[in-house]
Scaffold this motif. Structure first.
Motif, short mmCIF file in Angstrom:
data_model
loop_
_atom_site.label_atom_id
_atom_site.label_comp_id
_atom_site.label_asym_id
_atom_site.label_seq_id
_atom_site.Cartn_x
_atom_site.Cartn_y
_atom_site.Cartn_z
N VAL A 200 0.87 -1.17 0.00
CA VAL A 200 0.00 0.00 0.00
C VAL A 200 0.90 1.22 0.00
O VAL A 200 1.97 1.22 0.63
CB VAL A 200 -0.96 0.01 1.22
CG1 VAL A 200 -0.19 0.03 2.53
CG2 VAL A 200 -1.94 1.17 1.13
N TRP A 208 6.22 2.52 -0.78
CA TRP A 208 5.35 1.35 -0.77
C TRP A 208 5.59 0.57 0.51
O TRP A 208 6.72 0.27 0.88
CB TRP A 208 5.64 0.46 -1.98
CG TRP A 208 5.14 1.05 -3.27
CD1 TRP A 208 5.86 1.67 -4.23
CD2 TRP A 208 3.78 1.08 -3.70
NE1 TRP A 208 5.05 2.10 -5.25
CE2 TRP A 208 3.76 1.74 -4.96
CE3 TRP A 208 2.57 0.63 -3.16
CZ2 TRP A 208 2.59 1.96 -5.67
CZ3 TRP A 208 1.40 0.84 -3.88
CH2 TRP A 208 1.40 1.49 -5.12
N LEU A 211 1.75 -4.78 3.30
CA LEU A 211 0.52 -4.96 4.07
C LEU A 211 0.80 -5.77 5.33
O LEU A 211 0.20 -5.53 6.39
CB LEU A 211 -0.54 -5.68 3.23
CG LEU A 211 -1.06 -4.97 1.97
CD1 LEU A 211 -2.30 -5.68 1.45
CD2 LEU A 211 -1.36 -3.50 2.24
N GLU A 218 -5.70 -7.22 1.86
CA GLU A 218 -5.94 -6.55 0.58
C GLU A 218 -7.35 -6.00 0.52
O GLU A 218 -7.59 -4.94 -0.09
CB GLU A 218 -5.69 -7.53 -0.57
CG GLU A 218 -4.24 -7.97 -0.70
CD GLU A 218 -3.97 -8.82 -1.92
OE1 GLU A 218 -4.37 -8.39 -3.03
OE2 GLU A 218 -3.39 -9.92 -1.77
N VAL A 221 -7.46 -2.63 2.36
CA VAL A 221 -6.80 -1.56 1.62
C VAL A 221 -7.69 -1.00 0.51
O VAL A 221 -7.63 0.19 0.19
CB VAL A 221 -5.46 -2.07 1.03
CG1 VAL A 221 -4.86 -1.06 0.07
CG2 VAL A 221 -4.48 -2.37 2.15
#
Length: 235
Positions: A200, A208, A211, A218, A221
Motif C-alpha cells: 500500500v 510502498w 501490508l 488486501e 486496503v
C-alpha cells in the motif's frame, strides 16, 4: 562444466583422444558420447578448430549471444543465457558440429538454505544468472525467454512468461552479486522489493509499505482512499 581439465578424453570405448588427434573420428566419438561440455573444453584448447558466431538461425528464429532462452536437455527444461555460439571443425574434412555455450539461471528454490529468511523477498518470476556453464546442441533450444531488470519488470504490463533478474548467484561460493544488503529496499522494514507481495502506498513518506508490516489485508486496503503508514504516524 563436467569432466577433468586434462586434455584427454575417454568416451567409454577405451580409446583416448588428445589435441593432436582432434580429427573427425574424435569429434564423432565425443558427440556420440554426448559429452558436449568436454568437447567444448577440448575445442577451447584447440581454437584453430572452432569458428565463433554472434547469432544463429534455428526453426526460423534468430538467436543472439546475450539473449535468454528456454532449453530442454534430457526432458528437463532450463532457462539460460547464450554466452557463445561456436562450430567445431574437423581436421580431415569440412564437417562441423555447432554448439551453443550457455550459462544457466536458477530460481529461489535453488538458493542455499542459509538465505531461507531472505527468500520471502525473492519473486516467483525472479531468476539469478549463475556461473554454471554448459555446451548444448542447437536443437535443445525451445524458444526465447524475456528476462528483464527489476525496474523494467515493474513497468512491464504483460507479466505472463516474463522474468526478472537483479543479481548474479555463485552456486559454488553461495554468494550474491550484488549482495542482498545492497538490493533496493522498500517499506520501513527496509526489506528487498518483491513484486509478488501486496503493498500500500503511504501518502506521507511516498513509499510502498508491506501490508504484512501494517497488519492489513488486501480487502481492507481497497476501502482506504488515503493511507498514512505506522512509521509516519509515529513521527
Amino acid at each position: 562444466m563436467s569432466g577433468q581439465d586434462d586434455p584427454d578424453y575417454e568416451p567409454g570405448n577405451g580409446r583416448k583422444f588428445t589435441f593432436k588427434e582432434f580429427s573427425q573420428d574424435a569429434l564423432e566419438q565425443l558427440a556420440i558420447a554426448k559429452n558436449f561440455d568436454k568437447l567444448y573444453k577440448l575445442a577451447e584448447r584447440a581454437p584453430q578448430h572452432t569458428l565463433t558466431y554472434e547469432k544463429l538461425k534455428f526453426n526460423d528464429e534468430i538467436y543472439k549471444t546475450g539473449e535468454s532462452i528456454l532449453i530442454n536437455v534430457k526432458n528437463f527444461e532450463f532457462i539460460a543465457t547464450i554466452k557463445k555460439i561456436i562450430s567445431i571443425k574437423s581436421q580431415k574434412n569440412d564437417q562441423e558440429l555447432p554448439l551453443v555455450i550457455i550459462n544457466l539461471y536458477c530460481n529461489k528454490d535453488k538458493i542455499a538454505s542459509q538465505y531461507q529468511e531472505q527468500k520471502e523477498y525473492m519473486g516467483m518470476s525472479e531468476l539469478f544468472l549463475t556461473e554454471e556453464e554448459h555446451a548444448i546442441l542447437v536443437d535443445a533450444i525451445q524458444s526465447k525467454v524475456l528476462v528483464l531488470s527489476y525496474e523494467d519488470y515493474e513497468q512491464y504490463e504483460f507479466k505472463d512468461a516474463v522474468y526478472f533478474t537483479r543479481a548474479f548467484y555463485n552456486t559454488k561460493s553461495e554468494e550474491f552479486l550484488p549482495e542482498i544488503s545492497k538490493w533496493p529496499k522498500v517499506c520501513y522494514c527496509k526489506k528487498p522489493q518483491n513484486p509478488d507481495l501486496p503493498y500500500v502506498f503511504c501518502d506521507m513518506c511516498n513509499q510502498w509499505i508491506h501490508l504484512k508490516c501494517e497488519g492489513l489485508t488486501e480487502e481492507q486496503v481497497q476501502n482506504i482512499e488515503s493511507f498514512i503508514c505506522t512509521y509516519c504516524k509515529g513521527k
